[in-house]
Design an enzyme around this catalytic site. Sequence first.
Site, PDB file in Angstrom:
ATOM      1  N   PHE A  97       2.566   3.637  -6.742  1.00  0.00           N
ATOM      2  CA  PHE A  97       3.507   2.878  -5.895  1.00  0.00           C
ATOM      3  C   PHE A  97       3.131   1.412  -5.752  1.00  0.00           C
ATOM      4  O   PHE A  97       3.947   0.608  -5.324  1.00  0.00           O
ATOM      5  CB  PHE A  97       3.586   3.511  -4.488  1.00  0.00           C
ATOM      6  CG  PHE A  97       2.396   3.164  -3.617  1.00  0.00           C
ATOM      7  CD1 PHE A  97       2.374   1.964  -2.905  1.00  0.00           C
ATOM      8  CD2 PHE A  97       1.293   4.003  -3.520  1.00  0.00           C
ATOM      9  CE1 PHE A  97       1.278   1.621  -2.117  1.00  0.00           C
ATOM     10  CE2 PHE A  97       0.195   3.670  -2.749  1.00  0.00           C
ATOM     11  CZ  PHE A  97       0.193   2.472  -2.044  1.00  0.00           C
ATOM     12  N   LYS A 123       8.211   7.895 -15.597  1.00  0.00           N
ATOM     13  CA  LYS A 123       8.272   8.638 -14.327  1.00  0.00           C
ATOM     14  C   LYS A 123       7.639   7.727 -13.286  1.00  0.00           C
ATOM     15  O   LYS A 123       6.431   7.750 -13.060  1.00  0.00           O
ATOM     16  CB  LYS A 123       7.504   9.955 -14.463  1.00  0.00           C
ATOM     17  CG  LYS A 123       7.936  11.081 -13.556  1.00  0.00           C
ATOM     18  CD  LYS A 123       7.869  10.782 -12.086  1.00  0.00           C
ATOM     19  CE  LYS A 123       6.486  10.819 -11.516  1.00  0.00           C
ATOM     20  NZ  LYS A 123       6.458  10.357 -10.086  1.00  0.00           N
ATOM     21  N   GLU A 137       7.729   7.974  -6.910  1.00  0.00           N
ATOM     22  CA  GLU A 137       8.914   8.368  -6.137  1.00  0.00           C
ATOM     23  C   GLU A 137       9.041   7.535  -4.865  1.00  0.00           C
ATOM     24  O   GLU A 137      10.062   7.569  -4.193  1.00  0.00           O
ATOM     25  CB  GLU A 137       8.871   9.870  -5.806  1.00  0.00           C
ATOM     26  CG  GLU A 137       7.809  10.305  -4.802  1.00  0.00           C
ATOM     27  CD  GLU A 137       6.415  10.478  -5.420  1.00  0.00           C
ATOM     28  OE1 GLU A 137       6.150   9.901  -6.493  1.00  0.00           O
ATOM     29  OE2 GLU A 137       5.590  11.176  -4.801  1.00  0.00           O
ATOM     30  N   CYS A 160      -5.562  -1.890  -6.816  1.00  0.00           N
ATOM     31  CA  CYS A 160      -6.739  -1.208  -7.386  1.00  0.00           C
ATOM     32  C   CYS A 160      -7.858  -2.198  -7.629  1.00  0.00           C
ATOM     33  O   CYS A 160      -8.999  -1.807  -7.800  1.00  0.00           O
ATOM     34  CB  CYS A 160      -6.368  -0.508  -8.678  1.00  0.00           C
ATOM     35  SG  CYS A 160      -5.959  -1.668  -9.970  1.00  0.00           S
ATOM     36  N   GLU A 182     -12.272   5.270  -1.467  1.00  0.00           N
ATOM     37  CA  GLU A 182     -11.385   4.109  -1.636  1.00  0.00           C
ATOM     38  C   GLU A 182     -10.468   4.078  -0.419  1.00  0.00           C
ATOM     39  O   GLU A 182      -9.764   5.057  -0.154  1.00  0.00           O
ATOM     40  CB  GLU A 182     -10.564   4.279  -2.921  1.00  0.00           C
ATOM     41  CG  GLU A 182      -9.605   3.132  -3.172  1.00  0.00           C
ATOM     42  CD  GLU A 182      -8.697   3.369  -4.393  1.00  0.00           C
ATOM     43  OE1 GLU A 182      -8.284   4.519  -4.626  1.00  0.00           O
ATOM     44  OE2 GLU A 182      -8.396   2.387  -5.079  1.00  0.00           O
TER      45      GLU A 182
HETATM   46  P1  NAD Z   1      -0.845   8.785  -6.883  1.00  0.00           P
HETATM   47  O1  NAD Z   1      -1.845   9.350  -7.817  1.00  0.00           O
HETATM   48  O2  NAD Z   1      -0.604   9.463  -5.595  1.00  0.00           O
HETATM   49  O3  NAD Z   1       0.573   8.696  -7.616  1.00  0.00           O
HETATM   50  C1  NAD Z   1       0.675   8.231  -8.944  1.00  0.00           C
HETATM   51  C2  NAD Z   1       1.724   9.048  -9.666  1.00  0.00           C
HETATM   52  O4  NAD Z   1       1.322  10.409  -9.695  1.00  0.00           O
HETATM   53  C3  NAD Z   1       3.088   8.990  -8.997  1.00  0.00           C
HETATM   54  O5  NAD Z   1       4.064   8.799  -9.982  1.00  0.00           O
HETATM   55  C4  NAD Z   1       3.217  10.342  -8.320  1.00  0.00           C
HETATM   56  O6  NAD Z   1       4.519  10.831  -8.271  1.00  0.00           O
HETATM   57  C5  NAD Z   1       2.366  11.238  -9.182  1.00  0.00           C
HETATM   58  N1  NAD Z   1       1.782  12.346  -8.399  1.00  0.00           N
HETATM   59  C6  NAD Z   1       1.478  12.343  -7.073  1.00  0.00           C
HETATM   60  N2  NAD Z   1       0.947  13.533  -6.715  1.00  0.00           N
HETATM   61  C7  NAD Z   1       0.917  14.297  -7.821  1.00  0.00           C
HETATM   62  C8  NAD Z   1       0.452  15.625  -8.096  1.00  0.00           C
HETATM   63  N3  NAD Z   1      -0.062  16.406  -7.153  1.00  0.00           N
HETATM   64  N4  NAD Z   1       0.552  16.085  -9.348  1.00  0.00           N
HETATM   65  C9  NAD Z   1       1.060  15.308 -10.324  1.00  0.00           C
HETATM   66  N5  NAD Z   1       1.514  14.046 -10.123  1.00  0.00           N
HETATM   67  C10 NAD Z   1       1.436  13.530  -8.885  1.00  0.00           C
HETATM   68  O7  NAD Z   1      -1.263   7.246  -6.675  1.00  0.00           O
HETATM   69  P2  NAD Z   1      -0.606   6.184  -5.702  1.00  0.00           P
HETATM   70  O8  NAD Z   1      -0.964   6.528  -4.294  1.00  0.00           O
HETATM   71  O9  NAD Z   1       0.816   5.986  -6.042  1.00  0.00           O
HETATM   72  O10 NAD Z   1      -1.396   4.865  -6.154  1.00  0.00           O
HETATM   73  C11 NAD Z   1      -2.583   4.431  -5.574  1.00  0.00           C
HETATM   74  C12 NAD Z   1      -3.786   4.743  -6.449  1.00  0.00           C
HETATM   75  O11 NAD Z   1      -3.595   4.202  -7.739  1.00  0.00           O
HETATM   76  C13 NAD Z   1      -5.074   4.124  -5.934  1.00  0.00           C
HETATM   77  O12 NAD Z   1      -6.115   5.052  -6.068  1.00  0.00           O
HETATM   78  C14 NAD Z   1      -5.289   2.931  -6.858  1.00  0.00           C
HETATM   79  O13 NAD Z   1      -6.637   2.512  -6.994  1.00  0.00           O
HETATM   80  C15 NAD Z   1      -4.766   3.484  -8.131  1.00  0.00           C
HETATM   81  N6  NAD Z   1      -4.395   2.403  -9.039  1.00  0.00           N
HETATM   82  C16 NAD Z   1      -5.208   2.182 -10.109  1.00  0.00           C
HETATM   83  C17 NAD Z   1      -4.935   1.135 -10.973  1.00  0.00           C
HETATM   84  C18 NAD Z   1      -5.814   0.873 -12.145  1.00  0.00           C
HETATM   85  O14 NAD Z   1      -5.370   0.180 -13.062  1.00  0.00           O
HETATM   86  N7  NAD Z   1      -7.033   1.404 -12.175  1.00  0.00           N
HETATM   87  C19 NAD Z   1      -3.809   0.320 -10.746  1.00  0.00           C
HETATM   88  C20 NAD Z   1      -2.995   0.594  -9.646  1.00  0.00           C
HETATM   89  C21 NAD Z   1      -3.307   1.648  -8.796  1.00  0.00           C
END
Ligand code: NAD
Length: 520
Positions: free
Chosen positions: A172, A196, A199, A304, A405
């Site tokens: 997000f 994808k 959401e 991140c 984090e």
């Molecule tokens: P998230 O993992 O909750 O969501 C990411 C994606 O995974 C979304 O599209 C979501 O729908 C999907 N998802 C969520 N729960 C799921 C499940 N149980 N099974 C399968 N898919 C699922 O992450 P977020 O909260 O949207 O983003 C924040 C995180 O992303 C932080 O940890 C941040 O550090 C990391 N991030 C990393 C980078 C990088 O380049 N290293 C960049 C941006 C964000």
Amino acid sequence: LRFALKPKVFASAAAARCMSSGNTPTTKLFINGKFVESKTNKWVDNFNPATNELVTRVPCATQEEMKAAVDAAQAVFKDWKETSVMTRQQVMFRLQHIIRENISDLAKVITLEQGKTLADAEGDVLRGLQVVEHSCSITSLQLGETLGSVTKDMDTYTYREPLGVCAGVTPFNFPAMIPLWMFPLALVCGNTFVMKPSELDPGATMMLMEMAKEAGVPDGAVNVIHGQKESVDFICDEPRIRAISFVGSDRVGKYIYERGTANGKRVQSNMGAKNHGIVMPDANKEHAINQLVGAAFGAAGQRCMALSTAVFVGEAKEWIPEVVAKAKKLKVDGGTEKGADLGPLITPEAKQRVCDLIQSGVEEGASLVLDGRDVKVDSGYEKGNFVGPSILSEVKPNMKCYTEEIFGPVLVTLNVDTLDEAIELINSNPYGNGTAIFTNSGAAARKFQNEIDVGQVGINVPIPVPLPMFSFTGSRASFQGDVNFYGKQGIQFYTQVKTITSLWRQEDAGTGPTPTVMPT
Ligand code: NAD
């Protein structure tokens, strides 16, 4: 391909995303070049984080809809792959132009759904746009290798060929930049794609789909499905999807990496972080404090690469009150308000989690020198998910506020006596996304860059995210996979090498003995 460029055709951001049916705005799927209403009975309500008013309802796509997206991507793959590389390059020139013309509309949608300030949302778009610009170099980036006369009359040469249908799953926190790390590079290499998006804020992706269509990306070459775990499982299991790009949390990243690779797919998984900024006593104080505060609290810490952990070496710890004073001056407000420095967190649950982590620090003995939990933001934002800048000092490595984090506007600070201790601390932390040192000593900076085991290092630069001619090289627990995002590695990820060995001889080779042994 012929285009009719219409600047500002995307002026109505909400319309581009929702195209509402009835009273409830719904986000559409994008399948085979068309925005379509999902037939699902499972929806995720999506709220403006600054007000908690309903913005749109996001469908969890049905199995049939997700299959239709892959059908479309598979059907157009052969034609798209055979399109000349210069035509694909022209599409990307067009796309970068359209995105640039519409940065402020994209930013408005990002602020509405994600909460970050408008200026920061424009930066979100711009950093993704730079990847599209870089993709315009595909005529050089996709070159293969040749070696003539590997033996008599025999030449060997390679092509970088597209894989087929690829997929992207995004978080997000960067609703434009991270999708733009993925589908433009995949497409320019000749792949087709299924996105994808998160959401929680899919609006920018939907606008980008309109722009891709306008730029000349053929119907079906890029598609969008929405959903949560089921849609991700579909992507991991669908045999026609050859590669998955994921950015998000550790939990989901590891899961996708395991499930996707078990199914024989290429997976690149960028995950969480705990980025440390070392402040040396010889640093330029004003610069270090300013950069530290901006990088810890910008985007409400939901980056991140946020510099969420400060390590003060020796006497530098005496600057902490000035860090607090600077952080206090930041304005917490709705992202569309003038002068806002940081907006809300993405959801009420995220706010609660951040507040709980601050409290855990207090209970484990850290000192809460700035508490933003009760921040008041009025004029219509009373119900938003705001947390003000917060600083925990005297933090120890075993505390939960250090081991997790936080992903909120919270800076944790630790004190050490020497640079060696600071390096040891950072190298003992499992994450390896980014780190920075503030110093005026070339020798200290050089020692740091040599000895630190982190993939992206800043020297007097707080958030060292590489520009797209390089790659995003987070390491250790922040990354799973072999090949990173964007830059040359991005091209490697979205292509496979085909090696041709050819024999062309003037004279007839004759009919000598049948060669049953390896040439010696
Ligand atoms: P998230 O993992 O909750 O969501 C990411 C994606 O995974 C979304 O599209 C979501 O729908 C999907 N998802 C969520 N729960 C799921 C499940 N149980 N099974 C399968 N898919 C699922 O992450 P977020 O909260 O949207 O983003 C924040 C995180 O992303 C932080 O940890 C941040 O550090 C990391 N991030 C990393 C980078 C990088 O380049 N290293 C960049 C941006 C964000």
